[in-house]
Enzyme design. Structure first.
Site, PDB file in Angstrom:
ATOM      1  N   LYS A   1     -72.754  78.308  72.387  1.00 51.42           N
ATOM      2  CA  LYS A   1     -71.858  78.480  73.538  1.00 51.42           C
ATOM      3  C   LYS A   1     -72.543  79.353  74.582  1.00 51.42           C
ATOM      4  CE  LYS A   1     -67.437  78.362  71.000  1.00 51.42           C
ATOM      5  NZ  LYS A   1     -66.803  77.205  71.635  1.00 51.42           N
TER       6      LYS A   1
ATOM      7  N   ARG B   1     -63.340  71.230  62.587  1.00 49.63           N
ATOM      8  CA  ARG B   1     -62.928  70.020  61.867  1.00 49.63           C
ATOM      9  C   ARG B   1     -63.692  69.878  60.550  1.00 49.63           C
ATOM     10  NH1 ARG B   1     -64.616  66.518  67.025  1.00 49.63           N
ATOM     11  NH2 ARG B   1     -63.779  68.430  67.918  1.00 49.63           N
TER      12      ARG B   1
ATOM     13  N   ASP C   1     -70.896  73.020  67.502  1.00 48.83           N
ATOM     14  CA  ASP C   1     -69.760  73.789  68.019  1.00 48.83           C
ATOM     15  C   ASP C   1     -68.430  73.119  67.679  1.00 48.83           C
ATOM     16  OD1 ASP C   1     -68.452  75.813  69.304  1.00 48.83           O
ATOM     17  OD2 ASP C   1     -68.873  75.095  71.345  1.00 48.83           O
TER      18      ASP C   1
ATOM     19  N   ASP D   1     -61.223  82.733  66.566  1.00 46.29           N
ATOM     20  CA  ASP D   1     -61.294  81.378  66.029  1.00 46.29           C
ATOM     21  C   ASP D   1     -60.832  81.286  64.570  1.00 46.29           C
ATOM     22  OD1 ASP D   1     -61.770  78.809  66.887  1.00 46.29           O
ATOM     23  OD2 ASP D   1     -63.851  78.771  66.203  1.00 46.29           O
TER      24      ASP D   1
ATOM     25  N   ASP E   1     -67.130  82.192  66.298  1.00 43.58           N
ATOM     26  CA  ASP E   1     -67.666  80.892  66.672  1.00 43.58           C
ATOM     27  C   ASP E   1     -68.647  81.052  67.829  1.00 43.58           C
ATOM     28  OD1 ASP E   1     -68.231  78.260  67.097  1.00 43.58           O
ATOM     29  OD2 ASP E   1     -66.235  77.727  67.900  1.00 43.58           O
TER      30      ASP E   1
ATOM     31  N   LYS F   1     -57.750  77.061  60.015  1.00 39.79           N
ATOM     32  CA  LYS F   1     -59.144  77.234  60.458  1.00 39.79           C
ATOM     33  C   LYS F   1     -59.457  78.714  60.536  1.00 39.79           C
ATOM     34  CE  LYS F   1     -62.257  76.594  64.451  1.00 39.79           C
ATOM     35  NZ  LYS F   1     -62.472  75.950  65.768  1.00 39.79           N
TER      36      LYS F   1
ATOM     37  N   GLU G   1     -67.142  72.795  64.835  1.00 39.60           N
ATOM     38  CA  GLU G   1     -67.235  73.193  63.426  1.00 39.60           C
ATOM     39  C   GLU G   1     -65.880  73.236  62.733  1.00 39.60           C
ATOM     40  OE1 GLU G   1     -67.029  75.221  65.910  1.00 39.60           O
ATOM     41  OE2 GLU G   1     -65.387  76.471  65.194  1.00 39.60           O
TER      42      GLU G   1
HETATM   43  N1  BES Z   1     -63.253  77.238  68.741  1.00 34.85           N
HETATM   44  C1  BES Z   1     -63.533  76.214  69.668  1.00 34.85           C
HETATM   45  C2  BES Z   1     -62.299  75.744  70.437  1.00 34.85           C
HETATM   46  C3  BES Z   1     -61.702  76.735  71.396  1.00 34.85           C
HETATM   47  C4  BES Z   1     -62.048  76.713  72.712  1.00 34.85           C
HETATM   48  C5  BES Z   1     -60.730  77.602  70.991  1.00 34.85           C
HETATM   49  C6  BES Z   1     -61.472  77.596  73.601  1.00 34.85           C
HETATM   50  C7  BES Z   1     -60.143  78.475  71.860  1.00 34.85           C
HETATM   51  C8  BES Z   1     -60.515  78.469  73.176  1.00 34.85           C
HETATM   52  C9  BES Z   1     -64.083  74.991  68.942  1.00 34.85           C
HETATM   53  O1  BES Z   1     -64.779  75.216  67.780  1.00 34.85           O
HETATM   54  C10 BES Z   1     -65.026  74.318  69.892  1.00 34.85           C
HETATM   55  O2  BES Z   1     -65.960  74.928  70.273  1.00 34.85           O
HETATM   56  N2  BES Z   1     -64.680  73.102  70.242  1.00 34.85           N
HETATM   57  C11 BES Z   1     -65.468  72.358  71.139  1.00 34.85           C
HETATM   58  C12 BES Z   1     -65.513  70.968  70.619  1.00 34.85           C
HETATM   59  C13 BES Z   1     -66.529  70.097  71.282  1.00 34.85           C
HETATM   60  C14 BES Z   1     -67.927  70.573  71.019  1.00 34.85           C
HETATM   61  C15 BES Z   1     -66.340  68.702  70.742  1.00 34.85           C
HETATM   62  C16 BES Z   1     -64.782  72.393  72.495  1.00 34.85           C
HETATM   63  O3  BES Z   1     -63.568  72.412  72.549  1.00 34.85           O
HETATM   64  O4  BES Z   1     -65.496  72.429  73.496  1.00 34.85           O
HETATM   65 ZN    ZN Z   2     -64.251  76.948  66.751  1.00 35.40          ZN
HETATM   66 ZN    ZN Z   3     -66.858  75.668  68.057  1.00 36.45          ZN
END
Ligand code: BES
Ligand code: ZN
Ligand code: ZN
Length: 485
Positions: A261, A335, A331, A272, A254, A249, A333
């Protein structure tokens, strides 16, 4: 660059600015015992005491370092890094490390700890650092003292440690680079610059991505002023024993996109792309080690930004292979870009697929900040990855993909796959279940490094602040293990 060698010198004969002398609480009295006692040094694990050598040996300064009474590779890696940094703080340019390794594996661990512990990121520093804990000098020469120094297995182990540490440090550098300086085209160029006669690099720009049906990358990158990229790195030795595909990834920033966010939530989101950095760095190390295994890395690079051209919640994207995805939360993204990369890996001749991603905050909630989540579709590959991670010293824990979560992924009313969990539970498993839709029948393992990719605290052991380069060592070890089996 810190050059590490092994030397048969004794602590009393080694030539260096600083001698790091490992001491165990159960050690008999040493030459320097009185001086140590005088400064309150007990030899407790991790304790350091720095003092003038005062005529001892051929060094100016001695750093006494408390060693673990029962050393393990991981404890020695950490101890070596702590000792190296104490020597660095004492202004050393050259260091002799006397940590009494009991064998070649322990020499290797010490050399790796040195290479990782010496890391600093000062790209953006314009003036010399005036803080006490960040010395200006760089240690450029380290001797690991060991009676086995002349064995060829020792020099090979030290060389391997250098290759691995440089790869980890390259991944750290990328993660630490300001996100405006490493947007997808720039990151792709940086990866392309790694091409050698053994390492083939292909970059797909946005036109090619559209032509190849990579709607995940296109959709995630749609809100950014700069287009996404997919980079394929191939190491193909002659007569490989097997072929491993790695998918990373690479969200260079992000923001969350339209599902934006919070300010604090995006503070560290330049990290990210740590998965892409890890897979690319791992391939460079595997190639340098000349392992008899073919490895292809797919770095999925996009910037996730909100704008009038951004993908919306409710949009439907068609990923590589033709599967349609209903977007619920922009968010989530990672996947989407990984879906394209995994589908490509699944089409390729690879025997196994491993992806690495800072994928879910839920994984940090489940396992804490220092442990990688491991999910997948194959017990043998899971066990192999767990063993490699253990040997590498990267804490990793397997999580399940429960049946009902797997079913929820295909419950979209308007598309083939539902991007986002309808329930607020099991976010890491849901994301993995989504990815599983794109790997076909191949053995696949997914490393969620959302926690360990970034160190928010201060330096500990060989773990630097900011980007940690996590997963590189697990992947290199996995490639070595697969090469040997
Ligand atoms: N890049 C984030 C995940 C992340 C969170 C990495 C904290 C490192 C530290 C990812 O893209 C994301 O935002 N995931 C969301 C998914 C949700 C919207 C289903 C999350 O984990 O809140
Ligand atoms: Zn992310
Ligand atoms: Zn994200």
């Amino acid at each position: 660059m810190t050059v590490v060698t092994a030397s048969t010198s004794k602590p009393s004969t080694a030539r260096a600015d600083v001698l790091v002398l490992g001491v165990r609480t159960d050690d008999d009295a040493t030459d320097v015992a009185d001086a140590l006692t005088a400064v309150g040094f007990t030899g407790k694990e991790g304790q350091v005491a720095t003092f003038p050598a005062g005529g001892f040996g051929k060094v100016k300064t001695v750093v006494a370092l408390g060693l673990p009474t029962e050393p393990s590779a991981e404890k020695l890696r950490r101890a070596a890094a702590v000792g190296l940094r104490a020597a660095q703080q004492a202004g050393a340019r050259s260091v002799a490390l006397a940590l009494h390794p009991a064998g070649v594996d322990e020499v290797a661990a010490i050399a790796e700890g040195v290479g990782l512990g010496a890391y600093r990121f000062d790209t953006y520093k314009t003036s010399k650092n005036d803080s006490d804990d960040e010395p200006d000098t760089v240690v450029d020469k380290v001797q690991v003292l060991t009676p086995f120094a002349r064995q060829s297995t020792t020099s090979a182990a030290v060389e391997r440690a250098g290759i691995v540490a440089r790869a980890v440090n390259a991944a750290r550098d990328w993660v630490n680079t300001a996100p405006g300086d490493l947007r997808p085209p720039a990151f792709a160029d940086a990866i392309a610059a790694l091409a050698t006669k053994d390492l083939d690099v292909t970059v797909w720009d946005e036109k090619r991505l559209a032509k190849e049906g990579c709607g995940g990358l296109i959709g995630v990158g749609a809100g950014s002023d700069v287009p996404p990229r997919l980079v394929r790195l191939t190491y193909a030795p002659s007569k490989p024993v097997t072929h491993l595909a790695l998918v990373g990834k690479g969200i260079t920033f992000d923001s969350g996109g339209l599902s934006i966010k919070t300010g604090s939530g995006m503070q560290t989101m330049k990290m990210d792309m740590a998965g892409a950095a890890a897979v690319v760095a791992a391939v460079t190390a595997i190639a340098e080690l000349g392992l008899p295994i073919a490895v292809t890395a797919w770095a999925c690079l996009a910037e996730n930004m909100p704008s009038g051209s951004a993908t919306r919640p409710g949009d439907v994207l068609t990923l590589r292979g033709g599967r349609t995805v209903e977007v619920h939360n922009t968010d989530a993204e990672g996947r989407l870009v990984l879906g394209d990369g995994l589908a490509l890996a699944a089409e390729s001749p690879a025997d196994r697929i491993v992806d690495v991603a800072t994928l879910t905050g839920a994984c940090v909630i489940a396992l804490g900040e220092r442990t990688t989540g491991l999910l997948g579709n194959d017990d043998d590959l899971r066990d192999a990855v767990l063993a490699s991670a253990e040997a590498a010293g990267e804490p990793t824990w397997a999580l399940p993909i429960p049946e009902e979560i797997g079913q929820a992924v295909t419950s979209s009313t308007i598309a083939d796959v539902r991007q986002h969990n309808p329930k607020p539970y099991g976010g890491t498993s849901y994301a993995a279940a989504f990815l599983r839709e794109f790997v076909g029948e191949k053995p696949w393992a997914h490393l969620d490094i959302a926690g360990p990719a970034w160190n928010d605290g201060s330096v500990r052991g060989y773990t630097s602040v900011g980007g940690t380069g996590t997963a590189v060592r697990t992947l290199v070890r996995l490639a070595e293990d697969l090469s040997a089996s």
